[in-house]
Design a protein around this motif. Structure first.
Motif, mmCIF file in Angstrom:
data_model
loop_
_atom_site.group_PDB
_atom_site.id
_atom_site.type_symbol
_atom_site.label_atom_id
_atom_site.label_comp_id
_atom_site.label_asym_id
_atom_site.label_seq_id
_atom_site.Cartn_x
_atom_site.Cartn_y
_atom_site.Cartn_z
ATOM 1 N N MET A 53 0.895 -0.945 0.001
ATOM 2 C CA MET A 53 -0.043 0.159 -0.074
ATOM 3 C C MET A 53 0.975 1.254 0.038
ATOM 4 O O MET A 53 0.625 2.101 -0.592
ATOM 5 N N ALA A 54 2.122 1.368 0.743
ATOM 6 C CA ALA A 54 2.806 2.335 0.791
ATOM 7 C C ALA A 54 3.321 2.624 -0.716
ATOM 8 O O ALA A 54 3.477 3.796 -1.091
ATOM 9 N N ALA B 157 -5.109 13.776 3.770
ATOM 10 C CA ALA B 157 -6.469 14.230 4.546
ATOM 11 C C ALA B 157 -7.255 14.691 3.170
ATOM 12 O O ALA B 157 -8.439 14.418 3.295
ATOM 13 N N ALA B 158 -6.918 15.270 2.096
ATOM 14 C CA ALA B 158 -7.590 15.482 1.039
ATOM 15 C C ALA B 158 -8.103 14.625 0.466
ATOM 16 O O ALA B 158 -9.226 14.403 -0.117
ATOM 17 N N ALA B 159 -7.390 13.161 0.279
ATOM 18 C CA ALA B 159 -7.623 12.132 -0.468
ATOM 19 C C ALA B 159 -8.839 11.440 0.404
ATOM 20 O O ALA B 159 -10.035 11.278 -0.443
ATOM 21 N N ALA B 160 -8.763 11.587 1.726
ATOM 22 C CA ALA B 160 -9.905 10.978 2.704
ATOM 23 C C ALA B 160 -11.115 12.005 2.312
ATOM 24 O O ALA B 160 -12.236 11.423 2.243
ATOM 25 N N ARG B 161 -10.912 13.018 2.358
ATOM 26 C CA ARG B 161 -12.053 14.110 2.169
ATOM 27 C C ARG B 161 -12.990 13.843 0.675
ATOM 28 O O ARG B 161 -14.149 13.593 0.788
ATOM 29 N N ARG B 162 -11.917 13.405 -0.174
ATOM 30 C CA ARG B 162 -12.498 13.205 -1.567
ATOM 31 C C ARG B 162 -13.293 12.102 -1.495
ATOM 32 O O ARG B 162 -14.137 12.123 -2.395
ATOM 33 N N HIS B 163 -13.023 10.969 -0.859
ATOM 34 C CA HIS B 163 -13.754 9.776 -1.091
ATOM 35 C C HIS B 163 -14.974 9.936 -0.117
ATOM 36 O O HIS B 163 -15.924 9.406 -0.659
ATOM 37 N N GLY B 164 -14.762 10.514 0.942
ATOM 38 C CA GLY B 164 -15.724 10.432 1.908
ATOM 39 C C GLY B 164 -15.796 9.181 2.891
ATOM 40 O O GLY B 164 -15.124 8.304 2.727
ATOM 41 N N PRO B 165 -17.111 9.073 3.557
ATOM 42 C CA PRO B 165 -17.038 8.147 4.803
ATOM 43 C C PRO B 165 -17.129 6.769 4.142
ATOM 44 O O PRO B 165 -17.513 6.468 2.646
ATOM 45 N N GLY B 166 -16.830 5.496 4.941
ATOM 46 C CA GLY B 166 -16.761 4.171 4.385
ATOM 47 C C GLY B 166 -15.482 4.095 3.722
ATOM 48 O O GLY B 166 -15.164 2.927 2.715
ATOM 49 N N LEU B 167 -14.590 5.028 3.982
ATOM 50 C CA LEU B 167 -13.051 4.570 3.351
ATOM 51 C C LEU B 167 -12.179 3.571 3.645
ATOM 52 O O LEU B 167 -12.078 3.391 4.768
ATOM 53 N N THR B 168 -11.567 2.614 2.757
ATOM 54 C CA THR B 168 -10.640 1.578 3.200
ATOM 55 C C THR B 168 -9.272 2.414 2.634
ATOM 56 O O THR B 168 -9.390 3.251 1.968
ATOM 57 N N ALA B 169 -7.965 1.599 3.078
ATOM 58 C CA ALA B 169 -6.784 2.230 2.515
ATOM 59 C C ALA B 169 -6.725 2.121 1.092
ATOM 60 O O ALA B 169 -5.967 2.787 0.455
ATOM 61 N N GLU B 170 -7.137 1.130 0.470
ATOM 62 C CA GLU B 170 -7.335 1.080 -0.933
ATOM 63 C C GLU B 170 -8.100 2.236 -1.706
ATOM 64 O O GLU B 170 -7.770 2.751 -2.694
ATOM 65 N N ASP B 171 -9.171 2.225 -0.968
ATOM 66 C CA ASP B 171 -9.875 3.518 -1.467
ATOM 67 C C ASP B 171 -9.150 4.857 -1.511
ATOM 68 O O ASP B 171 -9.006 5.732 -2.300
ATOM 69 N N LEU B 172 -8.412 4.974 -0.443
ATOM 70 C CA LEU B 172 -7.725 6.113 -0.078
ATOM 71 C C LEU B 172 -6.643 6.479 -1.172
ATOM 72 O O LEU B 172 -6.350 7.430 -1.638
ATOM 73 N N ILE B 173 -5.586 5.330 -1.469
ATOM 74 C CA ILE B 173 -4.733 5.201 -2.608
ATOM 75 C C ILE B 173 -5.520 5.811 -3.947
ATOM 76 O O ILE B 173 -5.031 6.721 -4.630
ATOM 77 N N ALA B 174 -6.666 5.270 -4.277
ATOM 78 C CA ALA B 174 -7.178 5.576 -5.348
ATOM 79 C C ALA B 174 -7.871 7.173 -5.268
ATOM 80 O O ALA B 174 -7.655 7.649 -6.448
ATOM 81 N N ALA C 232 -12.782 12.096 10.198
ATOM 82 C CA ALA C 232 -12.660 11.150 11.250
ATOM 83 C C ALA C 232 -12.608 9.648 10.663
ATOM 84 O O ALA C 232 -11.883 8.872 10.872
ATOM 85 N N TRP C 233 -12.862 9.651 9.234
ATOM 86 C CA TRP C 233 -12.820 8.271 8.658
ATOM 87 C C TRP C 233 -11.547 7.867 7.866
ATOM 88 O O TRP C 233 -11.378 6.819 7.506
ATOM 89 N N LEU C 234 -10.696 8.910 8.195
ATOM 90 C CA LEU C 234 -9.086 8.612 7.661
ATOM 91 C C LEU C 234 -8.655 7.535 8.777
ATOM 92 O O LEU C 234 -7.625 6.828 8.397
ATOM 93 N N ALA C 235 -9.175 7.521 9.748
ATOM 94 C CA ALA C 235 -8.532 6.419 11.116
ATOM 95 C C ALA C 235 -8.948 5.080 10.482
ATOM 96 O O ALA C 235 -10.217 4.504 10.787
#
Ligand SMILES: NC(=O)C1=CN([C@@H]2O[C@H](COP(=O)(O)OP(=O)(O)OC[C@H]3O[C@@H](n4cnc5c(N)ncnc54)[C@H](OP(=O)(O)O)[C@@H]3O)[C@@H](O)[C@H]2O)[C@H](O)CC1
Ligand SMILES: [K+]
Length: 495
Positions: free
Chosen positions: A257-258, A468-485, A431-434
């Motif tokens: 993932m990194a 943080a921007a990537a997490a906001r862009r995706h929204g709640p329900g985020l997984t680390a894979e979604d975060l990368i995308a 919060a969903w970034l955690a």
């Protein structure tokens, strides 16, 4: 007249600016007048239908702001009742009370009801100990009554320096502060206790609002000037080769993932440095990410002859047993001897528990970024973590000096600190970034910025912001894979 939107001023610094402004001819009462007017305006704007304003006024200038606000609200037709403590004789607060001389009832008589707005002007920057007695009882009563609280400068009971309650404290729905934010507005739990923070211009000239220490909110002007966009002649090697050390078969996903996050964030090439037994498993997963089988220190040292390997990430899923920890220290030392940049995360940090001097030596030799969450910080910097007198910013600064490294002290209020005292607090992580693997992605982003030539402090600030921007862009329900995308490269100019 100005507001400083990015730098953070501890209460002592704000008091010094206040004193300097007055010594330079600015009228202290004028500052208080504008502060109180801003509070009244916020009350009218956000609670236009309040039945009563209960204004709680302390003995100092925070209370003075409350008296001014009470006067303006009353003039606007709001039913105002004041409760409080006697203003110190001869003070600006006593002057403010004199301009609106009505009754100020005992705090013990204050009984908030539905439809009331409580304006908390008891204590602000001058708070220096736990609140007790009638004030503490009233705070419990107001919090239990669930009426909205508008805090003046800070919710009473919250330290402006640390963001921690000194004892009982108000939970505000909104806070109006003056000229600039204090660390207590952005560090947790202060940020939550303040509610929405508004910074009012009370008349300081811009030249007076320069921060004494380079501590600010994490914002694009910190790092965008250090971003080099790929020029027309760019090729993948000139955009930087990032290496991520993979762990054993069972925990290879974290490094992957990194690595994938590093590619998305603009590294030209990313390779996994994989132990032989895990190569096949990684090969089944990766496509654009490349691999190199590394069976030990000697192989790594040989590979390090390739000068194009610009930065390394060590730690995600690397292994926490004693053998893995010893290997992590040896690999980190090899990267340092070769003069490359290094991000230590997760198991890579834990490997240095009790090896502070080695860590410092590595940090002194190369640009080094450490990305501990709270637990890792405790393990690595035990006495600092336990020092309750320090704010999270101060702990991160001290840890950065101790490790000779950039420290990314993670959390909902991530602090990035450098050994020279620079620090930035990130305030926009949702919060969903955690979520599991989120830290591995962050390490990848920082690594990618390092290989693109950004200095380490700026790369860490930018990585945290992109995360943080990537997490906001995706929204709640985020997984680390979604975060990368959801990761996007940094814009070349500030938005
Ligand atoms: N530059 C600005 O931003 C301006 C801010 N203004 C407002 O001024 C306050 C700060 O005012 P100050 O008088 O320095 O401090 P406080 O009003 O917060 O506190 C006053 C005194 O209260 C005592 N104190 C402190 N902690 C406690 C406690 N836990 N229990 C009881 N009493 C306490 C202490 O006095 P002691 O003599 O008892 O020690 C404090 O000195 C700022 O927050 C703004 O609201 C200006 O109006 C405009 C410029
Ligand atoms: K207050």
């Amino acid at each position: 007249m100005a507001v400083n939107h990015t730098d953070l001023f501890p209460p002592s610094a704000m008091q010094a600016i206040d004193a300097a402004a007055i010594a330079n001819g600015l009228c202290g009462r004028g500052l208080m007048e504008r502060a109180g007017a801003a509070v009244a305006a916020a009350a009218l704007r956000h609670w236009p239908e309040m039945k009563r304003a209960l204004v709680l006024c302390g003995p100092g200038n925070n209370g003075g702001d409350g008296h001014v606000a009470a006067r303006h609200l009353s003039a606007a037709g709001v039913k105002v009742e004041r409760f409080g403590l006697a203003a110190k004789a001869g003070s600006d607060a006593a002057w403010a009370l004199g301009r609106f001389p009505g009754a100020v009832a005992d705090l013990a008589l204050c009984r908030p009801e539905a439809g009331d707005l409580v304006i908390d002007a008891l204590f602000g920057a001058g708070l220096d100990r736990a609140l007790e007695g009638d004030v503490a009882v009233l705070i419990e009563r107001v919090n239990a009554a669930a009426v909205p609280v508008l805090a003046v400068d800070l919710p009473s009971g919250v330290s402006g320096r640390t963001g921690r309650p000194t004892g009982p404290c108000f939970t505000a729905e909104r806070t109006v502060t003056f000229a600039a934010q204090k660390p207590g507005h952005v560090l947790l739990p202060g940020r939550a206790l303040c509610g929405a923070v508004e910074v009012a211009d009370i008349g300081f000239p811009a030249r007076m609002l320069t921060a004494p220490a380079p501590v600010s909110i994490n914002h694009p002007a910190l790092y965008l000037p250090h971003l080099r966009g790929p020029d027309a002649a760019a090729h993948k090697y000139s955009r930087g080769h990032l290496v991520v050390f993979s762990g054993p078969l069972i925990s290879g996903g974290a490094a992957r993932m990194a690595a994938e996050a590093g590619l998305k964030a603009g590294a030209g090439l990313v390779s996994l440095a994989t132990p032989p037994a895990a190569v096949m498993a990684q090969a089944a997963h990766v496509t654009a990410v490349m691999q190199r089988s590394i069976d030990g220190l000697e192989t790594l040292e040989g590979w390090l002859d390739d000068r194009r390997l610009a930065a390394f990430i060590l730690g995600p899923g690397f292994g926490a047993d004693a053998t893995s920890a010893a290997r992590a220290r040896a690999y980190a030392a090899a990267v340092a001897s070769a003069g490359r940049r290094l991000v230590l995360d997760a198991d890579g940090l834990s490997a240095f528990t009790g090896h502070g001097e080695t860590l410092h030596a590595i940090g002194a030799a190369i640009p080094l970024v450490l990305t501990p969450h709270e637990g890792e910080f405790r393990r690595l910097f035990a006495p600092l973590a336990e020092d309750k007198t320090l704010s999270k910013i101060e702990r991160a600064q001290a840890a950065a000096a101790r490790g000779a490294a950039i420290v990314v002290y993670k959390g909902a209020d991530t602090v990035i600190a450098a050994p020279d005292g620079r620090a930035a607090v990130n305030v926009d992580a949702p919060a969903w970034l955690a979520t599991a693997g989120s830290g591995d992605v962050l390490a990848g982003l920082i690594g990618a910025l390092l290989v693109q030539g950004m200095p380490a402090f700026e790369a860490a600030c930018a990585g945290v912001a992109m995360h943080a921007a990537a997490a906001r862009r995706h929204g709640p329900g985020l997984t680390a894979e979604d975060l990368i995308a959801a990761v996007r490269p940094l814009p070349l100019t500030a938005a």
